[in-house]
Motif scaffolding. Structure first.
Motif, PDB file in Angstrom:
ATOM      1  N   ALA A 234       0.834  -1.203   0.000  1.00 31.26           N
ATOM      2  CA  ALA A 234       0.000   0.000   0.000  1.00 31.26           C
ATOM      3  C   ALA A 234       0.865   1.248   0.000  1.00 31.26           C
ATOM      4  N   GLU A 235       0.431   2.213  -0.794  1.00 31.10           N
ATOM      5  CA  GLU A 235       1.001   3.560  -0.744  1.00 31.10           C
ATOM      6  C   GLU A 235      -0.034   4.440  -0.043  1.00 31.10           C
ATOM      7  N   LEU A 236       0.223   4.741   1.225  1.00 34.97           N
ATOM      8  CA  LEU A 236      -0.724   5.491   2.045  1.00 34.97           C
ATOM      9  C   LEU A 236      -0.259   6.936   2.200  1.00 34.97           C
ATOM     10  N   TYR A 237      -1.211   7.835   2.292  1.00 35.48           N
ATOM     11  CA  TYR A 237      -0.911   9.256   2.459  1.00 35.48           C
ATOM     12  C   TYR A 237      -0.562   9.492   3.930  1.00 35.48           C
ATOM     13  N   VAL A 238       0.735   9.519   4.213  1.00 35.13           N
ATOM     14  CA  VAL A 238       1.240   9.662   5.582  1.00 35.13           C
ATOM     15  C   VAL A 238       2.141  10.895   5.638  1.00 35.13           C
TER      16      VAL A 238
ATOM     17  N   VAL B  27      -2.192  -3.714  -5.240  1.00 37.16           N
ATOM     18  CA  VAL B  27      -1.615  -2.651  -4.415  1.00 37.16           C
ATOM     19  C   VAL B  27      -2.620  -1.513  -4.275  1.00 37.16           C
ATOM     20  N   LEU B  28      -2.746  -1.004  -3.068  1.00 36.33           N
ATOM     21  CA  LEU B  28      -3.686   0.082  -2.768  1.00 36.33           C
ATOM     22  C   LEU B  28      -3.000   1.430  -2.844  1.00 36.33           C
ATOM     23  N   GLY B  29      -3.648   2.394  -3.507  1.00 36.56           N
ATOM     24  CA  GLY B  29      -3.226   3.784  -3.480  1.00 36.56           C
ATOM     25  C   GLY B  29      -4.251   4.580  -2.680  1.00 36.56           C
ATOM     26  N   HIS B  30      -3.781   5.469  -1.793  1.00 41.86           N
ATOM     27  CA  HIS B  30      -4.662   6.129  -0.819  1.00 41.86           C
ATOM     28  C   HIS B  30      -4.279   7.597  -0.704  1.00 41.86           C
ATOM     29  N   ALA B  31      -5.280   8.468  -0.715  1.00 46.52           N
ATOM     30  CA  ALA B  31      -5.028   9.892  -0.551  1.00 46.52           C
ATOM     31  C   ALA B  31      -6.116  10.508   0.322  1.00 46.52           C
ATOM     32  N   TYR B  32      -5.754  11.549   1.036  1.00 46.74           N
ATOM     33  CA  TYR B  32      -6.758  12.275   1.823  1.00 46.74           C
ATOM     34  C   TYR B  32      -6.323  13.725   1.949  1.00 46.74           C
ATOM     35  N   GLY B  33      -7.235  14.556   2.394  1.00 51.36           N
ATOM     36  CA  GLY B  33      -6.903  15.960   2.585  1.00 51.36           C
ATOM     37  C   GLY B  33      -7.997  16.681   3.344  1.00 51.36           C
ATOM     38  N   GLY B  34      -7.800  17.971   3.519  1.00 51.87           N
ATOM     39  CA  GLY B  34      -8.808  18.795   4.167  1.00 51.87           C
ATOM     40  C   GLY B  34      -9.108  18.429   5.598  1.00 51.87           C
ATOM     41  N   GLY B  35      -8.074  18.166   6.399  1.00 48.76           N
ATOM     42  CA  GLY B  35      -8.322  17.814   7.791  1.00 48.76           C
ATOM     43  C   GLY B  35      -9.071  16.501   7.916  1.00 48.76           C
ATOM     44  N   SER B  36      -8.607  15.482   7.182  1.00 47.45           N
ATOM     45  CA  SER B  36      -9.263  14.167   7.151  1.00 47.45           C
ATOM     46  C   SER B  36     -10.710  14.306   6.688  1.00 47.45           C
ATOM     47  N   GLN B  37     -10.933  15.171   5.725  1.00 52.44           N
ATOM     48  CA  GLN B  37     -12.278  15.447   5.220  1.00 52.44           C
ATOM     49  C   GLN B  37     -12.539  14.731   3.895  1.00 52.44           C
ATOM     50  N   PHE B  38     -11.537  14.692   3.013  1.00 50.73           N
ATOM     51  CA  PHE B  38     -11.701  14.085   1.689  1.00 50.73           C
ATOM     52  C   PHE B  38     -10.821  12.841   1.584  1.00 50.73           C
ATOM     53  N   PHE B  39     -11.366  11.784   1.013  1.00 49.95           N
ATOM     54  CA  PHE B  39     -10.618  10.547   0.809  1.00 49.95           C
ATOM     55  C   PHE B  39     -10.803  10.057  -0.619  1.00 49.95           C
ATOM     56  N   ALA B  40      -9.735   9.552  -1.201  1.00 44.92           N
ATOM     57  CA  ALA B  40      -9.786   8.918  -2.515  1.00 44.92           C
ATOM     58  C   ALA B  40      -8.859   7.709  -2.476  1.00 44.92           C
ATOM     59  N   MET B  41      -9.292   6.616  -3.080  1.00 43.09           N
ATOM     60  CA  MET B  41      -8.492   5.389  -3.075  1.00 43.09           C
ATOM     61  C   MET B  41      -8.724   4.621  -4.354  1.00 43.09           C
ATOM     62  N   TRP B  42      -7.718   3.851  -4.753  1.00 39.88           N
ATOM     63  CA  TRP B  42      -7.927   2.869  -5.797  1.00 39.88           C
ATOM     64  C   TRP B  42      -7.076   1.648  -5.500  1.00 39.88           C
TER      65      TRP B  42
END
Length: 241
Positions: free
Chosen positions: A133-137, A217-232
């Motif tokens: 996984a590539e996680l947004y960290v 493999v998982l791709g993960h993104a988020y933003g906006g103070g844990s407000q928006f999430f996108a994954m594939w």
């Protein structure tokens, strides 16, 4: 992050372990923006405390860069000169930044987004069926938090995967093989880079940070103070094969 530590009982060394791992992974990625050749766990732990529990070396940089993906259909994939990454599932979710009962440790939008992706891909046990996984960290403590939020670990158990080496490049579930956002953070492109790195893995084109046998493999993104999430979730084989 403080709430996660209280809730899980995680030792205060977990953040440093994440940062050390990701910065070492970045040394294998020529596109990473931070290449700290002399990075050690001791240096991470000795870096200045910015805001408890995050130390300077546990934070993301801020840099310039770009990322692009080419999306096509099966006919386009057949014409491609190199193996494609097959999209097995993708979703986006959002929730208000603040509302009564919001769980900042494990946001519902993140859980729902992951559940949708897994449903599309036929994943029932992400810990066993997803290879990496590539996680947004952007800050170190998000690794164990997101491992739980995405269903790779039970609540309160994510830090144990980090501590035991499961998320290392040679572990059972490598996380942020590229060095992640902790090593490369061109604002606005960081999330898409997670998707692109996941695709490179299943195509076998990740170079020195390639995970052997990576099929899903998982791709993960988020933003906006844990407000928006996108994954594939991408795979080396087309859906249904």
């Amino acid at each position: 992050m403080r709430a996660y530590i209280r809730r899980s009982g995680a030792p205060d060394t977990i953040g440093a372990l994440v940062a050390h791992k990701d910065r070492r992974n970045a040394l294998k990625n020529p596109y990473a923006h931070l290449h700290e050749q002399d990075i050690t766990l001791e240096k991470v732990m000795a870096s200045p405390m910015l805001w408890d529990p995050i130390r300077y070396s546990e934070t993301c940089p801020s840099s310039d860069g770009a990322c692009a993906l080419v999306l096509t259909d099966r006919a386009g994939a057949a014409r491609a000169p190199r193996p494609p990454a097959w999209m097995l599932g993708g979703a986006m979710r959002s929730e208000p930044t603040l509302f009564a009962g919001k769980d900042f440790v494990s946001p519902r939008a993140g859980r729902d987004c992951a559940a949708d992706v897994y449903r599309q891909a036929g994943i029932t046990d992400p810990r066993r069926e997803i290879d990496a996984a590539e996680l947004y960290v952007p800050f170190s403590w998000y690794e164990p938090m997101w491992l739980e939020n995405l269903g790779f670990a039970e609540p309160g158990e994510g830090w144990k995967l980090t501590e035991s080496g499961v998320t290392g490049l040679d572990g059972d579930l490598p996380v942020n093989m590229s060095g992640g956002v902790l090593s490369t953070n061109p604002i606005g492109a960081s999330g898409l880079i997670r998707f692109a790195e996941a695709a490179l893995q299943v195509r076998g084109q990740a170079g020195e940070h390639q995970v052997d046998g990576a099929r899903k493999v998982l791709g993960h993104a988020y933003g906006g103070g844990s407000q928006f999430f996108a994954m594939w979730l991408v795979g080396s084989e087309p859906p249904g094969s």
